[in-house]
Design an enzyme around this catalytic site. Structure first.
Site, PDB file in Angstrom:
ATOM      1  N   LYS A  77       0.619  -1.179   0.008  1.00 39.41           N
ATOM      2  CA  LYS A  77      -0.003   0.002   0.077  1.00 39.41           C
ATOM      3  C   LYS A  77       0.947   1.237   0.140  1.00 39.41           C
ATOM      4  O   LYS A  77       1.786   1.173   0.691  1.00 39.41           O
ATOM      5  CB  LYS A  77      -0.716   0.018   1.196  1.00 39.41           C
ATOM      6  CG  LYS A  77      -2.000   1.058   1.446  1.00 39.41           C
ATOM      7  CD  LYS A  77      -2.983   0.746   2.519  1.00 39.41           C
ATOM      8  CE  LYS A  77      -3.877   1.936   2.748  1.00 39.41           C
ATOM      9  NZ  LYS A  77      -4.899   1.959   3.579  1.00 39.41           N
ATOM     10  N   SER A 158      -9.965   2.094   2.653  1.00 35.42           N
ATOM     11  CA  SER A 158      -8.835   2.774   1.872  1.00 35.42           C
ATOM     12  C   SER A 158      -8.085   2.036   1.058  1.00 35.42           C
ATOM     13  O   SER A 158      -7.513   2.541   0.241  1.00 35.42           O
ATOM     14  CB  SER A 158      -8.072   4.102   2.570  1.00 35.42           C
ATOM     15  OG  SER A 158      -7.462   3.156   3.379  1.00 35.42           O
ATOM     16  N   SER A 182     -10.376   0.132   6.921  1.00 40.65           N
ATOM     17  CA  SER A 182      -9.565   0.137   5.568  1.00 40.65           C
ATOM     18  C   SER A 182      -8.985  -1.124   5.208  1.00 40.65           C
ATOM     19  O   SER A 182      -8.640  -1.208   3.856  1.00 40.65           O
ATOM     20  CB  SER A 182      -8.629   1.155   5.555  1.00 40.65           C
ATOM     21  OG  SER A 182      -9.309   2.239   5.332  1.00 40.65           O
TER      22      SER A 182
HETATM   23  N1  GLN Z   1     -13.262   4.531   5.751  1.00 41.75           N
HETATM   24  C1  GLN Z   1     -12.726   5.113   7.068  1.00 41.75           C
HETATM   25  C2  GLN Z   1     -12.509   6.505   6.755  1.00 41.75           C
HETATM   26  O1  GLN Z   1     -12.977   7.061   5.847  1.00 41.75           O
HETATM   27  C3  GLN Z   1     -11.648   4.146   7.466  1.00 41.75           C
HETATM   28  C4  GLN Z   1     -10.238   4.621   6.772  1.00 41.75           C
HETATM   29  C5  GLN Z   1      -9.144   3.697   7.263  1.00 41.75           C
HETATM   30  O2  GLN Z   1      -9.362   2.930   7.935  1.00 41.75           O
HETATM   31  N2  GLN Z   1      -8.087   4.266   6.837  1.00 41.75           N
HETATM   32  O3  GLN Z   1     -11.984   7.107   7.822  1.00 41.75           O
END
Ligand code: GLN
Length: 481
Positions: A77, A158, A182
């Site tokens: 990532k 994400s 995410s």
């Molecule tokens: N979808 C969540 C957010 O937008 C989690 C993102 C994540 O876990 N990095 O904050």
């Protein structure tokens, strides 16, 4: 020779160890697949073909002895700093950033002999649930629903690039990070396995920070056994991260395949709200039955503060983000927009042009909830609610060994959907944020298909530092053993 890109990580490790194929061969096979499919998916931001092939050639000259991932090509990532490989966090503000050092997690993987194919796309600074906020373009899921004529589903976010790359066989395994879901939500959307370990299990050092009290790195893989293998290589105490836990890394692989007979599995009633989609409820019921059939005992439990988790998360995460992202001011890192004005003008221009809309929204929310007049009403109160949510889990784990819930409230939605209203997007995280706030480990396992043929995931949540039980239960749900 079999198609080397469809192997699991575990199968590929055995293939390299017994010299059925070389690291160069399996790395090249993945690079070819990336060349063919990445233009449509946009899962990789950067492909490090030359570095990968030369590292693979080196691996072929050395023994795999003692190295869990010897010669195996992975995707990383683009939130993990990788020495000499550009690291963007999917933001324009870091478009020219080439780290001079390696994150601890990626260094651990390298020490275990892994080969990095390149850097995977994500939502900008890991903020999002659909991989649509990347400055390097949206990621498309390789999966289609019945009736879809083209690729139009989001991979989740994400870590959308990681999930899409795995589902399309563009890497054997990938790293993800999870702040509020995410790893787990994109894993559910793309039909793969993803585990958010206990907070402190994997070092945060060298990972671009979003919300430091929540961020955790973890594996995204094709199978539960692969997740165990990856986690064993990634995890471990690190003196460079003050929140890294002094816990020995267990043999996670040994947990996969162990019986769940007699284990108590909690089913929290708060995860079955009135409007829950019937197919998500049915998938959950199927998982419950699978565990019962395997000898586990099902226990109805309550996690009473669940309903406050989402609001709590969307105060704490932006608050920490607003502080963490203050460092991107055009002075030391990345892009600088100098419009010939004062230093303040330079800061403003850099941040206005360097950050995308969602990141700016989070910084604004975070700054607001931390401001003198609102700190007590929002931030402090959210911290108190967080403690109650953590206590809910601690109390539940006195009665049960693991908790089973759905991972997400729907299957993968279409690109363009839920984009106009941030609240609708944030609702995606309703089942994943509680475990993040509590710091407990949680995994998403593929558990079936929706009526339109898209994957659905179930979430297994465990006690602090008990990823072994999570893996054990996940393997039963996966149904491969
Ligand atoms: N979808 C969540 C957010 O937008 C989690 C993102 C994540 O876990 N990095 O904050």
């Amino acid at each position: 020779m079999t198609n080397l890109t469809t192997l699991t990580l575990t199968e590929a490790a055995a293939g390299i160890a017994t010299k059925k194929f070389s690291s160069v061969e399996i790395t090249q096979a993945h690079l070819d697949a990336i060349e063919q499919h990445n233009p449509a998916l946009n899962a990789y931001i950067t492909v490090a073909a030359e570095q990968a092939l030369s590292a693979a050639a080196e691996a072929d000259k050395t023994s795999s002895e003692g190295r869990l991932l010897h010669g195996l090509p992975l995707g990383i990532k683009d939130l993990f700093c990788t020495k000499d490989i550009r690291t963007t966090a999917a933001s324009k503000i870091l478009e020219n950033y080439v780290p001079q050092y390696e994150s601890t997690v990626t260094q651990n993987l390298l020490n275990h002999g892994a080969i990095f194919l390149g850097k995977l796309n994500l939502d900008e600074f890991a903020m999002g649930s659909a991989n649509i906020t990347s400055a390097y373009g949206v990621v498309k899921s390789p999966l289609k629903a019945t009736g879809d004529t083209e690729l139009c589903r989001v991979p989740g976010g994400s870590s959308g690039g990681s999930a899409a790359a795995l589902a399309a066989n563009l890497c054997l395994a990938a790293t993800g990070t999870d702040t509020g879901g995410s790893i787990r939500q994109p894993a559910a959307f793309c039909g793969i396995v993803g585990i958010k370990p206990t907070y402190g299990r994997c070092s945060r050092w060298g990972i671009v920070a979003f919300a430091s009290s929540l961020d955790q790195a973890g594996p995204m893989t094709k199978t539960v056994a692969d997740a165990a293998l990856m986690l064993e290589a990634m995890a471990g105490f690190d003196a460079k991260d003050s929140t890294s836990a002094r816990h020995a890394v267990p043999n996670f692989r040994a947990a996969v395949g162990q019986s769940v007979k007699g284990l108590k599995i909690g089913i929290p009633k708060e995860y079955r709200p009135d409007g829950l989609s019937p197919e998500i409820a049915a998938t959950w019921d199927k998982g419950i039955q699978q565990l019962k059939d395997a000898g586990a005992e099902i226990v109805n439990i309550s996690l009473p503060h669940t309903q406050y988790a989402l609001a709590c998360y969307y105060i704490i995460a932006p608050a920490e983000a607003s502080s963490n992202l203050a460092r991107y001011d055009g002075v030391r890192y990345g892009v600088r927009v100098d419009n010939g004005g004062t230093l303040d003008d330079m800061y403003c221009a850099t941040r206005a042009q360097g950050f995308g809309a969602e990141v700016q929204r989070r910084i604004l929310i975070g700054t607001y909830v931390l401001s003198a007049g609102y700190y007590d009403a929002y931030y402090l109160r959210a911290q108190k609610v967080r403690a109650l949510i953590a206590r809910d889990f601690a109390e539940a784990f006195q009665k049960v060994d693991a908790i089973l819930t759905p991972t997400a409230p729907s299957d993968a939605f279409k690109l363009g959907e839920k984009q106009d209203d941030p609240i609708t997007m944030y609702l995606n995280d309703v089942f994943t944020v509680p475990a993040s706030l509590a710091g407990v480990p949680a995994m998403s396992v593929p558990a079936g298909l929706s009526a339109q043929g898209l994957p659905l995931g179930l979430q297994v949540i465990g006690r602090m530092f008990d990823e072994e039980t999570v893996l054990k239960v996940g393997a039963v749900l996966e149904g491969k053993i």
